[in-house]
Design a protein around this motif. Structure first.
Motif, PDB file in Angstrom:
ATOM      1  N   ILE A   1     -18.004  21.668 -28.763  1.00 42.27           N
ATOM      2  CA  ILE A   1     -18.294  20.352 -28.342  1.00 42.27           C
ATOM      3  C   ILE A   1     -18.312  20.219 -27.061  1.00 42.27           C
ATOM      4  O   ILE A   1     -17.310  20.241 -26.099  1.00 42.27           O
ATOM      5  N   LEU A   2     -19.397  19.933 -26.249  1.00 40.90           N
ATOM      6  CA  LEU A   2     -19.614  19.276 -24.954  1.00 40.90           C
ATOM      7  C   LEU A   2     -20.017  17.869 -24.989  1.00 40.90           C
ATOM      8  O   LEU A   2     -21.313  17.957 -25.422  1.00 40.90           O
ATOM      9  N   ALA A   3     -19.549  16.808 -24.911  1.00 41.06           N
ATOM     10  CA  ALA A   3     -19.854  15.566 -25.435  1.00 41.06           C
ATOM     11  C   ALA A   3     -19.443  14.602 -24.321  1.00 41.06           C
ATOM     12  O   ALA A   3     -18.568  14.336 -23.775  1.00 41.06           O
ATOM     13  N   PHE A   4     -20.703  13.932 -23.786  1.00 40.67           N
ATOM     14  CA  PHE A   4     -20.587  12.954 -22.512  1.00 40.67           C
ATOM     15  C   PHE A   4     -20.233  11.540 -23.320  1.00 40.67           C
ATOM     16  O   PHE A   4     -20.360  11.156 -24.279  1.00 40.67           O
ATOM     17  N   ASP A   5     -19.678  10.636 -22.310  1.00 40.24           N
ATOM     18  CA  ASP A   5     -19.342   9.251 -22.640  1.00 40.24           C
ATOM     19  C   ASP A   5     -20.688   8.545 -23.259  1.00 40.24           C
ATOM     20  O   ASP A   5     -21.904   8.712 -22.609  1.00 40.24           O
ATOM     21  N   PRO A   6     -20.594   7.807 -24.329  1.00 38.92           N
ATOM     22  CA  PRO A   6     -21.828   7.379 -25.046  1.00 38.92           C
ATOM     23  C   PRO A   6     -22.684   6.367 -24.136  1.00 38.92           C
ATOM     24  O   PRO A   6     -23.776   6.341 -24.322  1.00 38.92           O
TER      25      PRO A   6
END
Length: 294
Positions: free
Chosen positions: A215-220
């Motif tokens: 996973i590469l997940a950015f700040d919501p």
């Protein structure tokens, strides 16, 4: 504008800074070294203190050194022009950077990014007659051979089912069935892992990329606006926006950097942490990668 490798027309040719060497040119290919070889390895083994052998550490490839020997010959005016072209293509700038070095062999074209570190043009008695056996050497900081042309897949933003996602989000995210779009299959046929380059076009809040479970997940709360593109270079672990040097890596909260495994089909998914509230039909993820060999 020509892309790297576009000047090559047949097997046994090398392209460097707009100059083509080898088959069908004024530069006869004598020998190429370091191209099909494994680069030197750096082992991290640690000696066992009380037994024979070592504890296994990581095995990493060093840079790749490529050397080509060429026979340059012809009438004196043609010979002088050919030598001058080699000297111009291998001259250093004030701050030499890596350029594409492309080789075509057996109907496959591969590229490395390299710097020219050596040029030898003997000026013995044969030189005055229009004959010399020259050598050019390059060093590539990344030893992997990238197959040309690159592969590209475009993925739309996943349209989530009604109800969206529940907050607060807990990573790693798990997305159930019911959405549409938002995924594609990436196929690699090389023998080494391929590091993808992502171009993420907004609008999308809290973008998430799932490559085979990594996973590469950015700040919501981070939003890629409409008309802007976020560039994620997985090999260098860099995140920039709109081709600038402005880093947005500080907004990347989950960093599971991962390549596409060799010789596999791997699923990539693209969705928003905001669920249905973050959906836009204009958002796109473009994945670019090379079949990679060692």
């Amino acid at each position: 504008m020509l892309a790297a490798g576009d000047l090559l027309t047949t097997d046994g040719q090398i392209e460097w800074r707009g100059l083509v060497l080898g088959a069908g040119t004024r530069y006869r290919w004598v020998k190429l070294e370091g191209w099909n070889d494994l680069p030197p390895a750096r082992g991290g083994n640690t000696p066992h203190p009380s037994r024979h052998g070592t504890y296994l550490g990581r095995l990493l490839g060093d840079d790749r050194t490529i050397t080509v020997e060429l026979l340059i010959t012809g009438p004196l005016d043609v010979f002088r022009e050919a030598v001058a072209a080699v000297r111009a293509a291998t001259a250093w700038t004030e701050a030499p950077d890596e350029d594409p070095l492309v080789v075509r062999l057996h109907d496959q074209t591969h590229m490395v990014m390299a710097r020219c570190v050596r040029r030898a043009i003997p000026t013995d008695r044969h030189y005055a007659l229009g004959l010399t056996r020259a050598a050019i050497q390059w060093v590539a900081s990344d030893p992997r051979l990238l197959r040309l042309p690159a592969e590209t897949r475009e993925v739309s933003l996943q349209a989530p089912p009604a109800g969206g996602m529940r907050f607060p989000l807990v990573f790693p995210l798990r997305v159930g069935a019911g959405g549409s779009g938002g995924e594609a299959t990436l196929v690699t046929t090389g023998n080494a892992p391929a590091w993808p380059l992502y171009h993420l076009r907004g609008p999308v809040p809290g973008p998430v990329i799932d490559l085979g479970g990594s996973i590469l997940a950015f700040d919501p709360g981070f939003v890629v606006p409409a008309g802007q593109t976020l560039v994620i270079d997985t090999r260098h672990q860099a995140v920039t926006i709109d081709g600038t040097d402005l880093s947005r890596a500080d907004r990347l909260w989950t960093r599971q950097w991962a390549p596409i495994p060799p010789g596999t089909s791997t699923r990539v998914r693209f969705f928003s942490a905001a669920g249905s509230a973050g959906y836009s039909p204009d958002a796109r993820l473009t994945v670019t990668w090379h079949h990679t060999d060692l």
